[in-house]
Design a protein around this motif. Sequence first.
Motif, PDB file in Angstrom:
ATOM      1  N   LYS A 114       0.474  -1.060   0.040  1.00  0.00           N
ATOM      2  CA  LYS A 114       0.530  -0.404   0.062  1.00  0.00           C
ATOM      3  C   LYS A 114       0.667   1.155   0.124  1.00  0.00           C
ATOM      4  O   LYS A 114       0.735   1.995  -0.484  1.00  0.00           O
ATOM      5  CB  LYS A 114      -1.241  -0.006   1.759  1.00  0.00           C
ATOM      6  CG  LYS A 114      -1.803  -0.934   1.796  1.00  0.00           C
ATOM      7  CD  LYS A 114      -2.632  -0.924   2.541  1.00  0.00           C
ATOM      8  CE  LYS A 114      -2.123  -0.771   3.811  1.00  0.00           C
ATOM      9  NZ  LYS A 114      -1.001  -2.134   3.739  1.00  0.00           N
ATOM     10  N   SER A 115       1.928   1.730   0.607  1.00  0.00           N
ATOM     11  CA  SER A 115       2.848   2.450   1.076  1.00  0.00           C
ATOM     12  C   SER A 115       3.589   2.824  -0.323  1.00  0.00           C
ATOM     13  O   SER A 115       3.746   3.752  -0.754  1.00  0.00           O
ATOM     14  CB  SER A 115       3.406   2.590   1.861  1.00  0.00           C
ATOM     15  OG  SER A 115       3.116   2.215   3.497  1.00  0.00           O
ATOM     16  N   THR A 116       3.995   1.880  -0.575  1.00  0.00           N
ATOM     17  CA  THR A 116       4.392   1.386  -1.756  1.00  0.00           C
ATOM     18  C   THR A 116       3.703   2.051  -3.570  1.00  0.00           C
ATOM     19  O   THR A 116       4.683   3.057  -3.595  1.00  0.00           O
ATOM     20  CB  THR A 116       5.278   0.147  -2.893  1.00  0.00           C
ATOM     21  OG1 THR A 116       5.589  -0.334  -1.095  1.00  0.00           O
ATOM     22  CG2 THR A 116       6.640   0.186  -3.859  1.00  0.00           C
ATOM     23  N   PHE A 153      -2.530  10.424   2.027  1.00  0.00           N
ATOM     24  CA  PHE A 153      -2.857  10.213   3.106  1.00  0.00           C
ATOM     25  C   PHE A 153      -1.702   7.948   3.288  1.00  0.00           C
ATOM     26  O   PHE A 153      -2.388   7.763   2.877  1.00  0.00           O
ATOM     27  CB  PHE A 153      -3.481  10.508   3.956  1.00  0.00           C
ATOM     28  CG  PHE A 153      -4.123  11.775   4.142  1.00  0.00           C
ATOM     29  CD1 PHE A 153      -4.627  12.057   2.489  1.00  0.00           C
ATOM     30  CD2 PHE A 153      -3.663  12.714   5.013  1.00  0.00           C
ATOM     31  CE1 PHE A 153      -5.170  13.365   2.580  1.00  0.00           C
ATOM     32  CE2 PHE A 153      -4.274  13.397   5.079  1.00  0.00           C
ATOM     33  CZ  PHE A 153      -5.136  14.768   3.515  1.00  0.00           C
ATOM     34  N   ASP A 154      -1.133   8.473   4.154  1.00  0.00           N
ATOM     35  CA  ASP A 154      -0.133   7.278   4.452  1.00  0.00           C
ATOM     36  C   ASP A 154      -0.371   6.745   5.720  1.00  0.00           C
ATOM     37  O   ASP A 154       0.215   7.530   6.457  1.00  0.00           O
ATOM     38  CB  ASP A 154       1.157   7.241   3.909  1.00  0.00           C
ATOM     39  CG  ASP A 154       1.740   5.690   3.937  1.00  0.00           C
ATOM     40  OD1 ASP A 154       0.801   4.861   4.412  1.00  0.00           O
ATOM     41  OD2 ASP A 154       2.919   5.014   3.760  1.00  0.00           O
ATOM     42  N   GLU A 155      -1.442   6.374   6.211  1.00  0.00           N
ATOM     43  CA  GLU A 155      -2.075   5.687   7.403  1.00  0.00           C
ATOM     44  C   GLU A 155      -1.599   7.413   8.855  1.00  0.00           C
ATOM     45  O   GLU A 155      -1.186   7.076   9.523  1.00  0.00           O
ATOM     46  CB  GLU A 155      -0.740   4.755   8.185  1.00  0.00           C
ATOM     47  CG  GLU A 155      -0.776   3.829   6.812  1.00  0.00           C
ATOM     48  CD  GLU A 155      -0.194   2.569   7.684  1.00  0.00           C
ATOM     49  OE1 GLU A 155      -0.461   1.985   9.014  1.00  0.00           O
ATOM     50  OE2 GLU A 155       0.161   0.940   7.412  1.00  0.00           O
ATOM     51  N   PRO A 156      -2.584   9.050   8.356  1.00  0.00           N
ATOM     52  CA  PRO A 156      -1.715   9.441   9.029  1.00  0.00           C
ATOM     53  C   PRO A 156      -2.023   9.184  10.263  1.00  0.00           C
ATOM     54  O   PRO A 156      -2.134  10.692  11.268  1.00  0.00           O
ATOM     55  CB  PRO A 156      -3.286  10.356   8.525  1.00  0.00           C
ATOM     56  CG  PRO A 156      -4.106   9.753   7.666  1.00  0.00           C
ATOM     57  CD  PRO A 156      -3.404   8.572   7.276  1.00  0.00           C
TER      58      PRO A 156
END
Lengths: 230, 240
Positions: B40-42, B160-163
Motif C-alpha cells: 500500500k505504501s509503495t 495520506f499514508d496511514e495518517p
Amino acid sequence: MEILYNLLEGFSNGIYLTLIKDNRYEVLIRGFGNSILITVLAAAIGILLGLLLAILRLRGKGILASFANGYITVIRGTPSVVQLTIIYFIILGQSGLPDVLVASIAFGINSGAYVAEIIRAGIMAVDRGQMEAGRSLGLSYPKTMRYIIVPQAIKNVLPALGNELIVLVKETAIAGYIGVVDLQKGGVSIASVTYNYMVPLLCVAYIYLLLTTTMAAGLNVLERRLRRSD
Amino acid sequence: MIKVIGLHKYFGDLEVLKGINAKIHKGEVVCIIGPSGSGKSTFLRCLNLLEEPTKGEIILDGVPLIEHKKDIDLLRQKVGMVFQQFNLFPNLTVLENITLAPCKVMKLSPAAAKEKAMALLTRVGLAEKADQYPSRLSGGQKQRVAIARALAMDPEVMLFDEPTSALDPEMVGEVLDVMQQLAKDGMTMAVVTHEMGFAREVASRVFYMDEGIIYEEGTPDAIFGTPQKVRTREFLSKVL
Ligand SMILES: Nc1ncnc2c1ncn2[C@@H]1O[C@H](COP(=O)(O)OP(=O)(O)OP(=O)(O)O)[C@@H](O)[C@H]1O
Ligand SMILES: [Mg+2]
C-alpha cells in the motif's frame, strides 16, 4: 632544597631574559595573533569545503563523488606537515600570497576532509522522512538540503565540529615550517636568541592549553543551550 | 485525474507491485486497505515518485510522470503528501514549516505566504500554535500541521499514508475530522488507512490491496457489505 632554589632563581631570571628584556613578549603576542588568524580562516575554509565534499560524497556517484572520496583519502592519509610544505613550496610558493594566508589555505584544505566526514555522518543521521517531506512539497534536492537537512545535521554534529576546531588550533603549531611566526615559532625564536628553552616553551604550552580549555568550556555551554532548545 | 497503468515495483528481487491498474477521479476519496506488506505504501509513494516505479505508467492530469522525471519538482506541487510519522521540520516553527515551500518554490512573498499559512492553521484549528516548534505539539496537532503544510502548495491531490497510525487513540478523531472536512470541500484524496470506520463513511471507493495488486475494488458498501473475493473477506473479518 638547594636544587629547588636554583631552579626557581633560574626560572625568574629566565622570565626576565626571555619575556621582559627587549620586550620579547611581543613576539609571543604576535605569534598568538597569527595562530588565531590562521585557525579562524582555516576553520571557515574547512567548513565550506567540508560541506561541499560531504554532499558530493553523499550523492554517491559520478566523477565528483570519486573526487571527494579521493580527496578525503589523500588528506587523511598523509601528515599535515607534508601537506603544508607541499602547498607552500610546490603549489602556492610563487603565488605572492602572504604566508599567513597560504598557511590558512593549507590548514583549511586539511580540515575540510575531516569536517566532511563529520558533516556526512550528521546528514546521514537526519531522518530519511525529512528529505521525503521536503521533496514531496516540491522543494528541489539542493533546497531541501539547504533549508532542512543541513541545519539539522550541523546541529547534530556541533560537538564534533567543536572538537575539530580544537584539533585545528593545535595543528596550526606546525605553521613555522613555512616561515610563519605563529605562537610556537615565536616561542622557539625567543629560545634560540636567549638560549633559554624552558620559559618560552612552557609559556607557549600554557597559552595553547588555556586556549583549548576555554574553547572546550565554550563548547560545553553551547551544547547545553542547544539541548535545552530541543 | 490520476491514471495508473501496469505499475510494477521491485525492491531488488522482491516484486512488491505486480501490475497495478487504477484510476482516481477528481473529487474522489479513495481509501486503500489491505494486510501489512501488501504494498500500500509503495503504491502511494509511487504516485509522487518518492519510489521510482520499475515498469508502468502514471498519468497525472494527462502528464505521464515517469517521462517527465526532470520536472518532478513541478509535478510534485500538485500532489500533497501526509506521512505516518508527520515528518515536520523540527528546525522550523509551525508557521515556517508551512511557509517554506510556498516561499522557496512558488516564490510567494513572505507576507502572502504567512497570510495563507495562518488561514490554513485556522482551518485545522491550530492558529495559536503558529510560533511554536513542532516538538511542543501533540501527535494529533503535528499531523494537522502536516496537513496544513501540504495544503499550502495548493495540491490537486492529497496522498495520506496511514495518517493516524502513529497517534494515541484519543487523537485519531481530530485528524480524521480535518480529513473528512477536506473531503467534503472536494479535495481529491488517496488514503492508506486502517480506520475502517473512516473508509466506510468518507470513501467514494475502496481499494483492497493484496498480493501486489488491487485485489478487489468497489464502493465502501460493496467492499464492506458484500466482498466478492475470499481474501478480502478473510482480511475484513480479521479487522472489523
Ligand atoms: N525501500 C525498500 N527496500 C526494500 N524492500 C522494501 C522497501 N520498502 C518496502 N519494502 C518491502 O515491500 C513490501 C511492501 O511494503 P509496503 O511498505 O508498501 O507495505 P504496506 O502495505 O504499506 O504495509 P504496512 O501496512 O505495514 O505499512 C514489504 O515486504 C516491504 O518489506
Ligand atoms: Mg505502509
